[in-house]
Each structure stands twice: as structure tokens, then as C-alpha cells.
Enzyme design. Sequence first.
Site, PDB file in Angstrom:
ATOM      1  N   THR A 172      -2.522  13.461   6.471  1.00 15.00           N
ATOM      2  CA  THR A 172      -2.451  12.278   5.611  1.00 15.00           C
ATOM      3  C   THR A 172      -3.289  12.580   4.377  1.00 15.00           C
ATOM      4  O   THR A 172      -4.206  13.400   4.432  1.00 15.00           O
ATOM      5  CB  THR A 172      -3.023  11.028   6.296  1.00 15.00           C
ATOM      6  OG1 THR A 172      -4.393  11.283   6.577  1.00 15.00           O
ATOM      7  CG2 THR A 172      -2.295  10.706   7.571  1.00 15.00           C
ATOM      8  N   GLU A 317       1.591   8.788  10.282  1.00 18.28           N
ATOM      9  CA  GLU A 317       1.239   8.591  11.690  1.00 18.28           C
ATOM     10  C   GLU A 317       2.354   7.950  12.514  1.00 18.28           C
ATOM     11  O   GLU A 317       2.256   7.876  13.734  1.00 18.28           O
ATOM     12  CB  GLU A 317      -0.009   7.689  11.796  1.00 18.28           C
ATOM     13  CG  GLU A 317      -1.297   8.314  11.283  1.00 18.28           C
ATOM     14  CD  GLU A 317      -1.517   8.094   9.790  1.00 18.28           C
ATOM     15  OE1 GLU A 317      -0.529   7.913   9.050  1.00 18.28           O
ATOM     16  OE2 GLU A 317      -2.683   8.115   9.366  1.00 18.28           O
ATOM     17  N   LYS A 426      -9.724  -9.956  -2.889  1.00 16.38           N
ATOM     18  CA  LYS A 426     -10.270 -11.184  -2.333  1.00 16.38           C
ATOM     19  C   LYS A 426     -10.830 -12.031  -3.458  1.00 16.38           C
ATOM     20  O   LYS A 426     -11.774 -11.645  -4.119  1.00 16.38           O
ATOM     21  CB  LYS A 426     -11.395 -10.845  -1.349  1.00 16.38           C
ATOM     22  CG  LYS A 426     -10.930 -10.993   0.078  1.00 16.38           C
ATOM     23  CD  LYS A 426     -12.070 -11.216   1.031  1.00 16.38           C
ATOM     24  CE  LYS A 426     -11.465 -11.640   2.362  1.00 16.38           C
ATOM     25  NZ  LYS A 426     -12.165 -11.143   3.494  1.00 16.38           N
ATOM     26  N   TRP A 431      -6.849 -14.266  -0.241  1.00 17.47           N
ATOM     27  CA  TRP A 431      -6.323 -12.945  -0.574  1.00 17.47           C
ATOM     28  C   TRP A 431      -5.208 -13.030  -1.591  1.00 17.47           C
ATOM     29  O   TRP A 431      -4.326 -13.879  -1.501  1.00 17.47           O
ATOM     30  CB  TRP A 431      -5.787 -12.254   0.675  1.00 17.47           C
ATOM     31  CG  TRP A 431      -6.882 -11.749   1.564  1.00 17.47           C
ATOM     32  CD1 TRP A 431      -8.221 -11.866   1.356  1.00 17.47           C
ATOM     33  CD2 TRP A 431      -6.719 -11.055   2.798  1.00 17.47           C
ATOM     34  NE1 TRP A 431      -8.909 -11.277   2.388  1.00 17.47           N
ATOM     35  CE2 TRP A 431      -8.009 -10.778   3.284  1.00 17.47           C
ATOM     36  CE3 TRP A 431      -5.614 -10.628   3.526  1.00 17.47           C
ATOM     37  CZ2 TRP A 431      -8.225 -10.094   4.474  1.00 17.47           C
ATOM     38  CZ3 TRP A 431      -5.831  -9.955   4.712  1.00 17.47           C
ATOM     39  CH2 TRP A 431      -7.117  -9.677   5.181  1.00 17.47           C
TER      40      TRP A 431
HETATM   41  P1  ADP Z   1      -0.377   8.397   2.048  1.00 17.93           P
HETATM   42  O1  ADP Z   1       0.262   7.368   1.145  1.00 17.93           O
HETATM   43  O2  ADP Z   1      -1.806   8.111   2.318  1.00 17.93           O
HETATM   44  O3  ADP Z   1      -0.020   9.790   1.706  1.00 17.93           O
HETATM   45  P2  ADP Z   1       1.596   7.782   3.974  1.00 17.93           P
HETATM   46  O4  ADP Z   1       2.670   8.418   3.229  1.00 17.93           O
HETATM   47  O5  ADP Z   1       1.540   7.963   5.427  1.00 17.93           O
HETATM   48  O6  ADP Z   1       0.232   8.239   3.485  1.00 17.93           O
HETATM   49  O7  ADP Z   1       1.568   6.267   3.561  1.00 17.93           O
HETATM   50  C1  ADP Z   1       1.694   5.223   4.455  1.00 17.93           C
HETATM   51  C2  ADP Z   1       1.405   3.927   3.769  1.00 17.93           C
HETATM   52  O8  ADP Z   1       2.292   3.708   2.686  1.00 17.93           O
HETATM   53  C3  ADP Z   1       1.590   2.721   4.653  1.00 17.93           C
HETATM   54  O9  ADP Z   1       0.472   2.520   5.481  1.00 17.93           O
HETATM   55  C4  ADP Z   1       1.779   1.612   3.636  1.00 17.93           C
HETATM   56  O10 ADP Z   1       0.547   1.156   3.121  1.00 17.93           O
HETATM   57  C5  ADP Z   1       2.507   2.308   2.526  1.00 17.93           C
HETATM   58  N1  ADP Z   1       3.934   2.029   2.610  1.00 17.93           N
HETATM   59  C6  ADP Z   1       4.902   2.772   3.160  1.00 17.93           C
HETATM   60  N2  ADP Z   1       6.100   2.203   3.010  1.00 17.93           N
HETATM   61  C7  ADP Z   1       5.905   1.046   2.348  1.00 17.93           C
HETATM   62  C8  ADP Z   1       6.758  -0.018   1.882  1.00 17.93           C
HETATM   63  N3  ADP Z   1       8.075   0.003   2.048  1.00 17.93           N
HETATM   64  N4  ADP Z   1       6.166  -1.046   1.240  1.00 17.93           N
HETATM   65  C9  ADP Z   1       4.835  -1.097   1.053  1.00 17.93           C
HETATM   66  N5  ADP Z   1       3.997  -0.137   1.456  1.00 17.93           N
HETATM   67  C10 ADP Z   1       4.519   0.920   2.088  1.00 17.93           C
END
Ligand code: ADP
Length: 533
Positions: A172, A317, A426, A431
Site C-alpha cells: 500500500t 487489502e 471536523k 463532519w
Molecule cells: P492507496 O490509495 O493508499 O494507494 P488503495 O489503492 O488501496 O491505496 O486505496 C484504497 C482507498 O481508496 C480506499 O480505502 C478508499 O479510501 C479509496 N477509494 C477506493 N475506491 C473508492 C471510491 N470508489 N470512492 C471513494 N474512495 C475510494
Amino acid sequence: MQGLMQDIPLTLDRIIDHAARWHGGREIVSRDGQGQISRTTYAEVHARAKQVSNALKAEGIAPGDRVGTLGWNGYRHFEAWYGTIGIGAVLHTLNPRLFPEQIAYIANHAEDRILLADPACRPLVEQLLPQCATIEKVIYLDEDFDAWIAPHAAECAWGGFDERTAAGLCYTSGTTGNPKGVLYGHRSNYLHCLMTLQSDALALSARDTVLLVVPMYHANAWGVIYSAPMVGAKLVMPGQRMDGASIHELIETEGVTYSAAVPTVWQMLLTHLKETDGKLSTLQRVTIGGSAVPESLIRTFHDDYGVDVVQGWGMTETSPLATISQPDARIAELGFDEQVPYKLKQGRLLGGLDLKLCDDAGATLPHDGKTFGRLMIKGPTIAAAYFKGEGGQVLDDEGFFDTGDVSTIDPDGYMQITDRAKDVIKSGGEWISSIDVENVAVGHPAAELCAVIGVSHPKWDERPILLVQLKPGATCTKDDVLRFLEGKIARWWMPDDVLFVDEIPLGATGKIDKKLIRQRMTDYKLPFGDPVR
Ligand code: ADP
């Protein structure tokens, strides 16, 4: 019990075996960094993947060893992928867009032994190598790779190990602390592939031509690295060039029907289409995820190009796809305008998974579409821990993984992300969803990208400010933007300031990098006045 079904391990080599045998002539088209197009087939990549396996064995790669890749989407990367996992070694995709120090940290943590790298990454690799003691050999994914596999036979026994064997490793991006490794298994990825193929999810078929925009290093290209060969879809791999013109050209020349990517890629494509009066003559549907999908994107695709947008949510994950905004029976009966609010949500859960909302004390919250809480998820495609135990225990008492997202779930089962827990603003004890404000603001005709962050405020704790990157040549004022937002968001959500910036920074997976924006804004002071309009 006697008479039970055949017990065949769900290992991923079977997917490419199947593609080669039953969809052997189906094409895989790749474009390299120079724009050169190569054409191959599932049968050919299967044979070369076997050669990769033999080449790896000749280098002493054993089951469980990590083989790193640092590259864009292309057929050699695909061959390296299946050649590695077929012999029980672990394919570790590194993201070339990360900072070199992060890549070095990740390669060292994973103890990668061999690195297969895109030729365009040569300067980066040379910078990395002195810091990465475990890497014994680098092979570039060009003629160097062809020469490396050439002496080896296209026959090699694959599989034959437990389906719970590790297959892939993906870190990640580490928005907090160091990056952590997510270790996929053969079984978990195989199940994810089947789960995402249903018509209520990605709905891929043998009739599709898939443009694989989402990178292979981003959670197995959202699983499409497995689902496309499973159904025998034609694959188009765009290499490094993701700009609107390059993506558009591939869609039109290859007859692409389906694609998947983060919103920023589609934003660039639509801007290009507007500038050039371009058409999308074959594209039918796109899955968009990774960050929230703005309404303007959904409407423009539908109204101007006849393309259906389906939003997906997931994270590294979660393999990654876990929810998808396909309509249920009732919503499918509605007109497009009434469907849009559901398309804006991250959607309903894929079969085989479980989801719950919790407050900070761990109590379960109702699915009323209003109450928001921490989103927790459980299932055979969800991480149980991080590689090498980093970060310790990550599941709650009931085995649910905390996604770090804050969301609601409505009575129809549609989940909607309010924010990442760390991005939520916040204000006065309530929120504000930065995502909601961004998605409305980016609908302004002059806006290319928008980002909302919270800045500290003496009376209200935090107040939102809006950063806008304008479309090339467009002009606009702060008052224009505020007027545009009026009536579309709650009054107290109105940004206290609107700043026009040359560039909204994108992170390594093409999402808006709020951490960097916050760093750049540390000296920023809010304009004087009471924020609540
Ligand atoms: P990173 O962005 O840290 O590289 P990931 O690709 O695993 O890691 O990102 C996952 C995160 O991306 C989710 O926990 C969420 O916050 C965000 N995310 C993924 N898909 C969506 C979506 N359709 N709308 C909003 N947020 C999203």
C-alpha cells in the site's frame, strides 16, 4: 463423504492454461514507451510464460521467493507474471511512480531476488541497485527479456501446490508510516476473479475488448489480470502513456468495449475529447474507482458518449474490488436521472463478503443511509494481516478488517464513502465530507480537478478550503465557484476560501495526493470572517 465433487486446488496457473487452450487465438495488444504496437495471443504468452518459469528456475528461484517487477502494462510484464506464480514464486509488483527511497524500502522489505524492469525505468533502477542488496539480477522488459528466456523450453510443470500458497505481493502506498505489504494467495485471487466476473460486478465476457488502464502494480490491475484471460477477453495494454490522446487512440483503433481506471484518467480523456471533438464509437462501459466518481463524469460519459459508468470501491487489502454501484431490481427500473444518486455511491457488496459500520468504540451502526462510521470488511479476499506481521493485529474480534474509510450504508445496501478517516473535516463538532464538496465543485465547467482539505480554525476546529486546477485556457473567479456551489451543498459546508493552483498533485496511483497538499499548505492562513455563511 463419499461422492463429493473433485478436489482441484484453485491455483492461478489454471487461468492462463484455460485461456491458452480455449481462447488461444485471442489477441493481446501492447504499446511500448516509444508508441510501438505489438500483437500476441493468449497461446503465445502462455508458451513464453513457461519459458520465464524455466529461466527463473535456472536463476535458482524457488517457491516462495519474491520476483519484483517495475513496469507498465505490457505483454512481457504479463508473461513474467504468470511465469513467476506458475512455479509458486511470489510476483511482487513495484510502482515506478513512487519515490526511489520508497521503492528501495519496499524491495528490501520484500527481499526481492530478481527485478524485471521496464526499459524506461533504467535510470531509476541504477539509482536503486546500490541500496537493494537482495536483488541479484535485473532483466529489462525488452529484447533483454527475450534473450533471457530464449534458451529455455516452453514446457514446465505448473501448480501442484496448495491453493493457500502466496502468489502476489503489493504494498500500500503508505499514506501513514511506511508502506505495508499485502500478500495475495492463489485461492484468494482465484475467488476474487470469480466474484468480480459476475454480471453484477465487472461483467467481462469473451466479447469484450478490455483496455487495461489501471496498472498491474495497482492491486493486480483490479483483478483484471486474471478475469480477462478467464473469459478470453481481448486485452489492450497501454504502456506508460495515459494522457487523453493516447488512451483515445487505443480505444478507437482497437475497438475497446470496456475499461477500468481512477477518475483522473477519465477526466483527462473527456477534456481531450471536448478539445478535439472526438468520439467514442465502441466503448460501452467503464468501471471507475480508487477515488470517488464526480457526477459530471457520470453524466458526460452517459449524455455525450453513451458510456455507462459503474463505480467500484476497494483497496489493496481487499484484492481490491469489494463493492460496486450496479443497480438492483428496483433501481434498474428508474430513469437515468433517478439512477445517478446510486451511481454516485460506492455500491453494494460482492457476494462472499461481509460489511459493517462501527463507531469508534466498536459498536455496530444502522444501515439508514445517514449514520456514518468506520467501514469494516470480512471475507476470503480480505487481508488477515500485513506481510511479515507489520502493523500487528488488523482484525477486530469478529474478524473484520478496518478499512480506514468512513461511510454510510443505505437501506438498499448501497455503501457510500464519506471520506478517508484521515481526510474527514471536523467543523464545529460535525463532519464535512471533502469528497462531496470536491465532486460538486469539479462539475464547474472551468474546473479540471478539485481538492478540499481542512485547515485549522480557532472557533470551529477545522474549516474546508477548496483548491481548483482550471482546464487549460479556462478562467474563473472565487465568487463564480462559490455561486456554483450554492444550493448544491449544505451552507456550512461552503469552503472558506477558493484557491486556484497550477497543479493539484496526484499520488503514485493517480489519485489526488492530499498529504502533499496539506504539506504545501502548512503556512496558509484562512481569510478573516465568520466561516458559516
Ligand atoms: P492507496 O490509495 O493508499 O494507494 P488503495 O489503492 O488501496 O491505496 O486505496 C484504497 C482507498 O481508496 C480506499 O480505502 C478508499 O479510501 C479509496 N477509494 C477506493 N475506491 C473508492 C471510491 N470508489 N470512492 C471513494 N474512495 C475510494
